[in-house]
Design an enzyme around this catalytic site. Structure first.
Site, PDB file in Angstrom:
ATOM      1  N   ASP A 143      80.539  84.675  13.282  1.00  0.00           N
ATOM      2  CA  ASP A 143      80.984  86.308  14.006  1.00  0.00           C
ATOM      3  C   ASP A 143      80.066  86.987  15.419  1.00  0.00           C
ATOM      4  O   ASP A 143      80.087  86.393  16.376  1.00  0.00           O
ATOM      5  CB  ASP A 143      81.348  87.170  12.601  1.00  0.00           C
ATOM      6  N   THR A 144      79.483  87.444  14.717  1.00  0.00           N
ATOM      7  CA  THR A 144      78.150  88.046  16.182  1.00  0.00           C
ATOM      8  C   THR A 144      76.942  87.100  15.661  1.00  0.00           C
ATOM      9  O   THR A 144      76.634  87.452  17.073  1.00  0.00           O
ATOM     10  CB  THR A 144      77.559  89.251  15.345  1.00  0.00           C
ATOM     11  N   ARG A 145      76.689  85.857  15.148  1.00  0.00           N
ATOM     12  CA  ARG A 145      75.643  84.801  15.132  1.00  0.00           C
ATOM     13  C   ARG A 145      74.704  85.663  14.737  1.00  0.00           C
ATOM     14  O   ARG A 145      73.059  84.475  14.411  1.00  0.00           O
ATOM     15  CB  ARG A 145      75.487  84.897  17.018  1.00  0.00           C
ATOM     16  N   LYS A 184      83.965  82.741  16.349  1.00  0.00           N
ATOM     17  CA  LYS A 184      85.197  84.217  17.037  1.00  0.00           C
ATOM     18  C   LYS A 184      85.147  84.217  18.582  1.00  0.00           C
ATOM     19  O   LYS A 184      83.792  84.328  18.800  1.00  0.00           O
ATOM     20  CB  LYS A 184      85.134  85.744  16.389  1.00  0.00           C
ATOM     21  N   ALA A 201      91.395  85.958   7.291  1.00  0.00           N
ATOM     22  CA  ALA A 201      91.550  85.916   5.723  1.00  0.00           C
ATOM     23  C   ALA A 201      91.543  84.761   4.964  1.00  0.00           C
ATOM     24  O   ALA A 201      92.366  84.679   5.319  1.00  0.00           O
ATOM     25  CB  ALA A 201      93.007  86.332   5.641  1.00  0.00           C
TER      26      ALA A 201
END
Lengths: 216, 216
Positions: free
Chosen positions: A125-127, A165, A195
């Site tokens: 996601d944000t790493r 992402k 999900a």
């Protein structure tokens, strides 16, 4: 579509899709022949176990899996895990709930020095979590190598995630890891809510929604 | 049917079936409100992660999962893992590849004393692994409690497996665990080969065979 609606867009993934993403990833990872997997729990447990099946070569031994537990600070306790389980928020701090068991690991798989080590998680996601895992493991290996006078041996790290992402990251991975193809995301997706099936309360509905998506 | 044929009888299980077995198990386990899960890797990783979803109560925190790695001695290295992955053979020795990380555990979930601890694995074959896990954890708790002068606090252990094989066991679990319902097997099955989905090389075929079985 307004921003708030966009942020709640969900992509439902079935177990069989997860399995196939691991199968695809293993085709690439086989070329690297990892010696050891490190699964970041809880999300990395399932892909790591599936990868083990596809990475096992006939007659060869199973690749050992060590688990580590990492949580973003605000997730411990109340956390946003119900609302957006895979969401990493800015300013969150990574904390260890479990780390490698070097003692038992060394007895059965040797230490990490000179090894090809595959870190597995479900989502990038944000790493933040991956950056933490990689840099802490690199520190451990460096300390071990200095202690044992084996600083010249090259230890290689690889990362596998089901989904990356495509969004601004809060932490970086080494450039050579990316350029050498040692970072493998089975899918790169927009910044949606993924999900995963293991979070589903109704698995039949989850599977139906995942299959519906593939018909579009 | 001759014995050799009987031994190769296979039951194919789909991921969605595994998910529902965990869902059923969680309905029972909710009454016990476990504080901590200990997943025996690799087989226990997947059920433990799914159980966490169903055991999480709204607004409450996630149940922490610690992973341990246990292998039967001959499985390390060449082992019979390709042929009969869940098979435990007589005389095999359990070895640890990873154990609890008490240091990080204590910082975030406290120690084990007085807790309700749920041990999770996929299958109870000869009971060797479960017996080992339980008795070693009990020893650890006892040693911790003595060290901290907290010998009067009761620590309860629970076991969840997807499948218990109805066959002679090579090791026992405590009688009160069984009589008090602290041993939970979602299914008790004959001594067949259970083919779990994470071992499948063709997950569509695995799912088809699992669904076929349910039509009989």
């Amino acid at each position: 579509m307004v921003e708030s609606e966009k942020m709640t867009e969900k992509e439902y993934v079935s177990y069989n899709e997860v399995h196939k993403l691991c199968q695809e990833g293993a085709e690439i990872l086989k070329n690297f022949k990892p010696d050891l997997m490190i699964a970041i729990g809880g999300g990395g447990f399932i892909p790591a176990r599936i990868l083990r099946t596809f990475l096992k070569e006939p007659g060869a031994k199973n690749i050992p899996i060590q688990a580590i537990g990492l949580s973003l600070y605000e997730q411990i306790g109340q956390g946003p895990l119900t609302a957006t389980p895979e969401k990493e928020q800015a300013g969150m701090e990574v904390v260890r709930t479990q780390w490698l068991d070097f003692n038992n690991l060394e007895q059965h798989a040797g230490n990490l020095i000179g090894k090809k080590i595959l870190i597995v998680d479900e989502v990038d996601d944000t790493r933040t979590t991956l950056h933490y895992a990689l840099s802490e493991l690199q520190k451990d290996v460096k300390a071990q190598a200095e202690k044992l006078g084996r600083k010249d041996e090259e230890t290689s790290f690889y990362i596998f995630v089901l989904h990356n992402k495509d969004k601004p990251k809060h932490a970086e991975l080494p450039e050579d890891m990316i350029s050498e193809g040692r970072y493998i995301a089975a899918r790169t997706v927009p910044d949606i809510w993924i999900a995963y099936p293991w979070e589903a309360r109704d698995i039949d509905e989850q599977t139906r929604l995942a299959e519906l998506k593939n018909q579009h």
